[in-house]
Design a protein around this motif. Sequence first.
Motif, PDB file in Angstrom:
ATOM      1  N   ARG A   1       0.853  -1.187   0.000  1.00 57.66           N
ATOM      2  CA  ARG A   1       0.000   0.000   0.000  1.00 57.66           C
ATOM      3  C   ARG A   1       0.891   1.240   0.000  1.00 57.66           C
ATOM      4  NH1 ARG A   1      -4.279   0.396   4.748  1.00 57.66           N
ATOM      5  NH2 ARG A   1      -2.368   0.114   5.932  1.00 57.66           N
ATOM      6  N   TYR A   2       0.483   2.262  -0.740  1.00 56.26           N
ATOM      7  CA  TYR A   2       1.205   3.531  -0.810  1.00 56.26           C
ATOM      8  C   TYR A   2       0.244   4.635  -0.391  1.00 56.26           C
ATOM      9  CZ  TYR A   2       4.105   7.296  -2.741  1.00 56.26           C
ATOM     10  OH  TYR A   2       4.887   8.404  -2.904  1.00 56.26           O
ATOM     11  N   THR A   3       0.634   5.450   0.599  1.00 52.99           N
ATOM     12  CA  THR A   3      -0.275   6.464   1.128  1.00 52.99           C
ATOM     13  C   THR A   3       0.331   7.864   1.013  1.00 52.99           C
ATOM     14  OG1 THR A   3       0.575   6.276   3.401  1.00 52.99           O
ATOM     15  CG2 THR A   3      -1.252   4.829   2.761  1.00 52.99           C
ATOM     16  N   ILE A   4      -0.566   8.866   0.932  1.00 55.67           N
ATOM     17  CA  ILE A   4      -0.192  10.274   0.841  1.00 55.67           C
ATOM     18  C   ILE A   4      -0.951  11.047   1.915  1.00 55.67           C
ATOM     19  CG2 ILE A   4      -0.121  12.321  -0.627  1.00 55.67           C
ATOM     20  CD1 ILE A   4      -0.318  10.445  -3.051  1.00 55.67           C
ATOM     21  N   GLN A   5      -0.220  11.791   2.735  1.00 60.47           N
ATOM     22  CA  GLN A   5      -0.825  12.644   3.759  1.00 60.47           C
ATOM     23  C   GLN A   5      -1.053  14.012   3.139  1.00 60.47           C
ATOM     24  OE1 GLN A   5      -1.324  11.542   7.262  1.00 60.47           O
ATOM     25  NE2 GLN A   5      -2.732  13.265   7.144  1.00 60.47           N
ATOM     26  N   HIS A   6      -2.283  14.304   2.695  1.00 58.53           N
ATOM     27  CA  HIS A   6      -2.565  15.567   2.010  1.00 58.53           C
ATOM     28  C   HIS A   6      -2.553  16.745   2.964  1.00 58.53           C
ATOM     29  CE1 HIS A   6      -3.690  13.359  -1.659  1.00 58.53           C
ATOM     30  NE2 HIS A   6      -4.269  12.501  -0.848  1.00 58.53           N
ATOM     31  N   ASN A   7      -3.151  16.571   4.130  1.00 60.63           N
ATOM     32  CA  ASN A   7      -3.169  17.610   5.161  1.00 60.63           C
ATOM     33  C   ASN A   7      -3.492  16.938   6.492  1.00 60.63           C
ATOM     34  OD1 ASN A   7      -6.129  17.395   5.243  1.00 60.63           O
ATOM     35  ND2 ASN A   7      -6.088  18.566   3.317  1.00 60.63           N
ATOM     36  N   ASP A   8      -3.764  17.749   7.516  1.00 60.88           N
ATOM     37  CA  ASP A   8      -4.030  17.187   8.839  1.00 60.88           C
ATOM     38  C   ASP A   8      -5.305  16.359   8.887  1.00 60.88           C
ATOM     39  OD1 ASP A   8      -1.751  18.372   9.774  1.00 60.88           O
ATOM     40  OD2 ASP A   8      -2.771  20.138  10.606  1.00 60.88           O
ATOM     41  N   LYS A   9      -6.212  16.578   7.933  1.00 64.37           N
ATOM     42  CA  LYS A   9      -7.507  15.900   7.960  1.00 64.37           C
ATOM     43  C   LYS A   9      -7.628  14.752   6.965  1.00 64.37           C
ATOM     44  CE  LYS A   9     -10.122  19.949   9.568  1.00 64.37           C
ATOM     45  NZ  LYS A   9     -11.270  20.838   9.271  1.00 64.37           N
ATOM     46  N   LEU A  10      -6.783  14.719   5.948  1.00 67.64           N
ATOM     47  CA  LEU A  10      -6.994  13.759   4.867  1.00 67.64           C
ATOM     48  C   LEU A  10      -5.725  13.001   4.511  1.00 67.64           C
ATOM     49  CD1 LEU A  10      -8.812  12.554   2.634  1.00 67.64           C
ATOM     50  CD2 LEU A  10      -8.108  14.478   1.174  1.00 67.64           C
ATOM     51  N   LYS A  11      -5.834  11.679   4.490  1.00 64.02           N
ATOM     52  CA  LYS A  11      -4.788  10.787   3.996  1.00 64.02           C
ATOM     53  C   LYS A  11      -5.430   9.765   3.075  1.00 64.02           C
ATOM     54  CE  LYS A  11      -2.907   7.679   6.726  1.00 64.02           C
ATOM     55  NZ  LYS A  11      -2.057   7.062   7.769  1.00 64.02           N
ATOM     56  N   THR A  12      -4.865   9.577   1.883  1.00 65.54           N
ATOM     57  CA  THR A  12      -5.393   8.593   0.938  1.00 65.54           C
ATOM     58  C   THR A  12      -4.254   7.696   0.445  1.00 65.54           C
ATOM     59  OG1 THR A  12      -5.069  10.043  -0.983  1.00 65.54           O
ATOM     60  CG2 THR A  12      -7.202  10.164   0.148  1.00 65.54           C
ATOM     61  N   GLY A  13      -4.631   6.637  -0.228  1.00 65.34           N
ATOM     62  CA  GLY A  13      -3.636   5.722  -0.763  1.00 65.34           C
ATOM     63  C   GLY A  13      -4.277   4.672  -1.639  1.00 65.34           C
ATOM     64  N   TRP A  14      -3.453   3.798  -2.159  1.00 67.02           N
ATOM     65  CA  TRP A  14      -3.953   2.686  -2.960  1.00 67.02           C
ATOM     66  C   TRP A  14      -3.012   1.499  -2.792  1.00 67.02           C
ATOM     67  CZ3 TRP A  14      -1.879   7.183  -4.847  1.00 67.02           C
ATOM     68  CH2 TRP A  14      -0.665   7.076  -5.523  1.00 67.02           C
ATOM     69  N   GLY A  15      -3.543   0.317  -3.085  1.00 68.44           N
ATOM     70  CA  GLY A  15      -2.718  -0.867  -2.919  1.00 68.44           C
ATOM     71  C   GLY A  15      -3.408  -2.094  -3.469  1.00 68.44           C
ATOM     72  N   ILE A  16      -2.785  -3.236  -3.261  1.00 75.13           N
ATOM     73  CA  ILE A  16      -3.338  -4.505  -3.714  1.00 75.13           C
ATOM     74  C   ILE A  16      -2.798  -5.614  -2.819  1.00 75.13           C
ATOM     75  CG2 ILE A  16      -1.470  -4.950  -5.366  1.00 75.13           C
ATOM     76  CD1 ILE A  16      -3.632  -6.163  -7.234  1.00 75.13           C
ATOM     77  N   SER A  17      -3.611  -6.635  -2.616  1.00 69.86           N
ATOM     78  CA  SER A  17      -3.159  -7.818  -1.891  1.00 69.86           C
ATOM     79  C   SER A  17      -3.464  -9.058  -2.717  1.00 69.86           C
ATOM     80  CB  SER A  17      -3.830  -7.926  -0.519  1.00 69.86           C
ATOM     81  OG  SER A  17      -5.210  -8.187  -0.638  1.00 69.86           O
ATOM     82  N   TYR A  18      -2.621 -10.069  -2.536  1.00 69.49           N
ATOM     83  CA  TYR A  18      -2.803 -11.360  -3.196  1.00 69.49           C
ATOM     84  C   TYR A  18      -2.974 -12.416  -2.116  1.00 69.49           C
ATOM     85  CZ  TYR A  18      -1.520 -15.836  -5.266  1.00 69.49           C
ATOM     86  OH  TYR A  18      -1.498 -17.158  -5.633  1.00 69.49           O
ATOM     87  N   ASN A  19      -4.002 -13.264  -2.255  1.00 69.39           N
ATOM     88  CA  ASN A  19      -4.248 -14.346  -1.319  1.00 69.39           C
ATOM     89  C   ASN A  19      -4.229 -15.675  -2.057  1.00 69.39           C
ATOM     90  OD1 ASN A  19      -5.001 -12.869   1.260  1.00 69.39           O
ATOM     91  ND2 ASN A  19      -6.452 -11.979  -0.161  1.00 69.39           N
ATOM     92  N   ARG A  20      -3.407 -16.592  -1.583  1.00 74.90           N
ATOM     93  CA  ARG A  20      -3.412 -17.941  -2.152  1.00 74.90           C
ATOM     94  C   ARG A  20      -4.438 -18.756  -1.384  1.00 74.90           C
ATOM     95  NH1 ARG A  20      -4.177 -21.717  -5.052  1.00 74.90           N
ATOM     96  NH2 ARG A  20      -2.575 -22.982  -6.060  1.00 74.90           N
ATOM     97  N   GLN A  21      -5.592 -18.970  -2.009  1.00 73.51           N
ATOM     98  CA  GLN A  21      -6.654 -19.747  -1.394  1.00 73.51           C
ATOM     99  C   GLN A  21      -6.560 -21.198  -1.867  1.00 73.51           C
ATOM    100  OE1 GLN A  21      -8.685 -18.564   0.845  1.00 73.51           O
ATOM    101  NE2 GLN A  21      -8.849 -16.353   0.541  1.00 73.51           N
ATOM    102  N   PHE A  22      -7.278 -22.085  -1.186  1.00 80.22           N
ATOM    103  CA  PHE A  22      -7.283 -23.494  -1.592  1.00 80.22           C
ATOM    104  C   PHE A  22      -7.997 -23.688  -2.929  1.00 80.22           C
ATOM    105  CE2 PHE A  22      -7.108 -24.165   3.183  1.00 80.22           C
ATOM    106  CZ  PHE A  22      -5.739 -24.372   3.179  1.00 80.22           C
TER     107      PHE A  22
END
Length: 298
Positions: free
Chosen positions: A137-158
């Motif tokens: 995940r990569y996040t950006i702190q825009h100001n004291d009230k707002l932080k956003t980001g994006w990311g991805i996860s991979y799960n190896r299921q049965f």
Amino acid sequence: MNHSRVYKGLLLLLAVFFKGKIYAQEGKTDLFGVSYGSDKIKSDSAKGKIKDIDVFLNFPIYRDEKRTAGGRLQFRSRSISGLDPELSKDLYSADVFVFWQLKIKQKYKLYLFAQVGAYSDFKDISEEDFRYSFGARYTIQHNDKLKTGWGISYNRQFYGHQLNPFISVDYQITPKLQLAGLLPIRPKLIYTINDQLSWTNEIVAGAGSYRLSANEESSRFIRINNWYGMSSLEYKLTGHHKFSMGIGYDFINNLKLYENTSDNNWSIFTFDFRRKTEPIREIKSKGLRFNIGYSFGL
């Protein structure tokens, strides 16, 4: 040895480690906790219940001005009852989750995480009962009230491979109202009533798979997918103790039983987009769920 000083020193160390809201998993900064949940299964052809008990322990690994590492140990007991014997099972998981966070300049952070554990009925544990996940995940702190980001996860299921792309948000809309979590798999709207009481409304996407006994079940596995809404109250007692209680509703709750297979099915969130294997049993239901919990916060 002054045990009181040792205890206070340990709490101070952990509080310093977690004070930057480093999330070990799903936004929780508590040191440890336990919860109990009940989920009704109701369809035209079946009526049953799923009972969950979850226990977790967060722990620090390393911290300096730019880097932080930590993890979580977690155990879950999941009991399915009221259905036919093929699906009425006692399922368990024991896993370890670790993360590493790097602060890039003042506003940017990179967050890497991984998890591995055993997910089965625990009757004859072997290497085939283990599965894993990892992501970033990569996040950006825009100001004291707002932080956003994006990311991805991979799960190896049965049953194959699961991808979870997401957008993260932490927005203090007003002094009392906060939007936080991961979109679309776990957004939360939190309203702070006072210093002790808060009200959370969230949507949760859940996906998991559990291997059954190799000796008794020929390594079949059960897949559980659900989407639900949950409304809960959290009460903080004087000190570090927190209690929560919530009620929710399953919009989608699917239980599927599969024969042992090595086919590589692919899914995004809980939805299949390349399915090579069909379940031998399937129950689709909707119903109410209930949850209570206790945690020790810092």
